[in-house]
Design a protein around this motif. Sequence first.
Motif, PDB file in Angstrom:
ATOM      1  N   ASP A   2       0.833  -1.200   0.000  1.00 21.32           N
ATOM      2  CA  ASP A   2       0.000   0.000   0.000  1.00 21.32           C
ATOM      3  C   ASP A   2       0.875   1.260   0.000  1.00 21.32           C
ATOM      4  N   GLU A   3       0.205   2.341  -0.397  1.00 26.86           N
ATOM      5  CA  GLU A   3       0.911   3.605  -0.633  1.00 26.86           C
ATOM      6  C   GLU A   3       1.629   4.105   0.632  1.00 26.86           C
ATOM      7  N   ARG A   4       0.975   3.942   1.769  1.00 22.77           N
ATOM      8  CA  ARG A   4       1.567   4.424   3.019  1.00 22.77           C
ATOM      9  C   ARG A   4       2.872   3.702   3.343  1.00 22.77           C
ATOM     10  N   LEU A   8       6.686   5.108   3.545  1.00 22.10           N
ATOM     11  CA  LEU A   8       7.469   4.921   4.764  1.00 22.10           C
ATOM     12  C   LEU A   8       8.802   4.235   4.451  1.00 22.10           C
ATOM     13  N   TYR A  52       4.766  12.719   3.434  1.00 16.91           N
ATOM     14  CA  TYR A  52       4.151  11.644   4.234  1.00 16.91           C
ATOM     15  C   TYR A  52       3.290  12.233   5.353  1.00 16.91           C
ATOM     16  N   GLU A  53       3.855  13.227   6.044  1.00 18.82           N
ATOM     17  CA  GLU A  53       3.149  13.784   7.209  1.00 18.82           C
ATOM     18  C   GLU A  53       1.852  14.494   6.817  1.00 18.82           C
ATOM     19  N   ILE A  55      -0.218  13.569   4.610  1.00 14.32           N
ATOM     20  CA  ILE A  55      -1.275  12.577   4.378  1.00 14.32           C
ATOM     21  C   ILE A  55      -1.545  11.719   5.622  1.00 14.32           C
ATOM     22  N   TYR A  56      -0.476  11.237   6.255  1.00 10.37           N
ATOM     23  CA  TYR A  56      -0.647  10.194   7.277  1.00 10.37           C
ATOM     24  C   TYR A  56      -0.395  10.649   8.707  1.00 10.37           C
TER      25      TYR A  56
ATOM     26  N   LYS B   7       9.029   5.729  13.622  1.00 15.74           N
ATOM     27  CA  LYS B   7       9.340   4.752  12.577  1.00 15.74           C
ATOM     28  C   LYS B   7      10.513   3.898  13.030  1.00 15.74           C
TER      29      LYS B   7
END
Lengths: 85, 190
Positions: A2-4, A8, A52-53, A55-56, B7
Amino acid sequence: MDERLAMLKGIQELEFVAIDLNLFLDTHPQDQAAHRDFHAVRNQLLEAISRYEEIYGPLTVTGCTPPHHQWLWIQGPWPWEIEYE
Amino acid sequence: MWMYEKKLEYPVRVSRNDIGMAKFLMAQYGGPDSELSAGVRYLTQRYTMPTDKAKGLLTDIGTEELAHWEIIATMIYKLVKGVPAQQLREAGLGAHFAQHDRAVYPADAAGVPWTAAYIQATGDPIADLHEDLAAEQKARTAYEHLIQLTDDPGIKDTLRFLREREVVHFQRFGEALNDIQALMTSKTLY
């Protein structure tokens, strides 16, 4: 994947390069090629993190962007809960 | 200070529960040559280092060790997740379950709790950096043993990453040691 997870992993790759160059520069502070590489990867990393931040949610607490009405920092999955593929 | 980054430094892929492997991995979580020992050792020794290079290096490697400690914890957490108590008992983690359930408690593969007696900080940069070089080699060989104890490709992959980092840290510590020795030689008058 998946995109996330893909985003990452991209961040993990870039940050790993930054970490390794960081240690190299600690003992080779005059190495001009390593300086150039560090700054190039740093810029790519910061861009990838902010994409990233947006969106998620935040990776560090300072990545908490403007007036969300919820505190996204505590939203899972936490790093040990992620199912990598 | 430190700020948490949400992470892992490297992904942890686990194909199935493996209680025995979780037990073996405790060696690198709470044993003498564990990532915890490494992190606490370097972050303790850094205060009395004579050069900015060595202060920086011990800070940065000590910080990376904490990220490796989190990676090992994640592997153990995933390997025993949801496993019934009876199976933990049969695979040798009955005593762990009695005291800690499935918590990732810092003890070694035989259940011995982590202690600061595993590390030293002498205030002597030459002695401390030699300990650090030895620590990296001991951790490197521990990872080679652990890689032989599993057939899970995900676990092997993450352990290979950690093994490689020990080699890099050893190299950097050697450079810092040479640098300090050169500095001390230049200051010595006969």
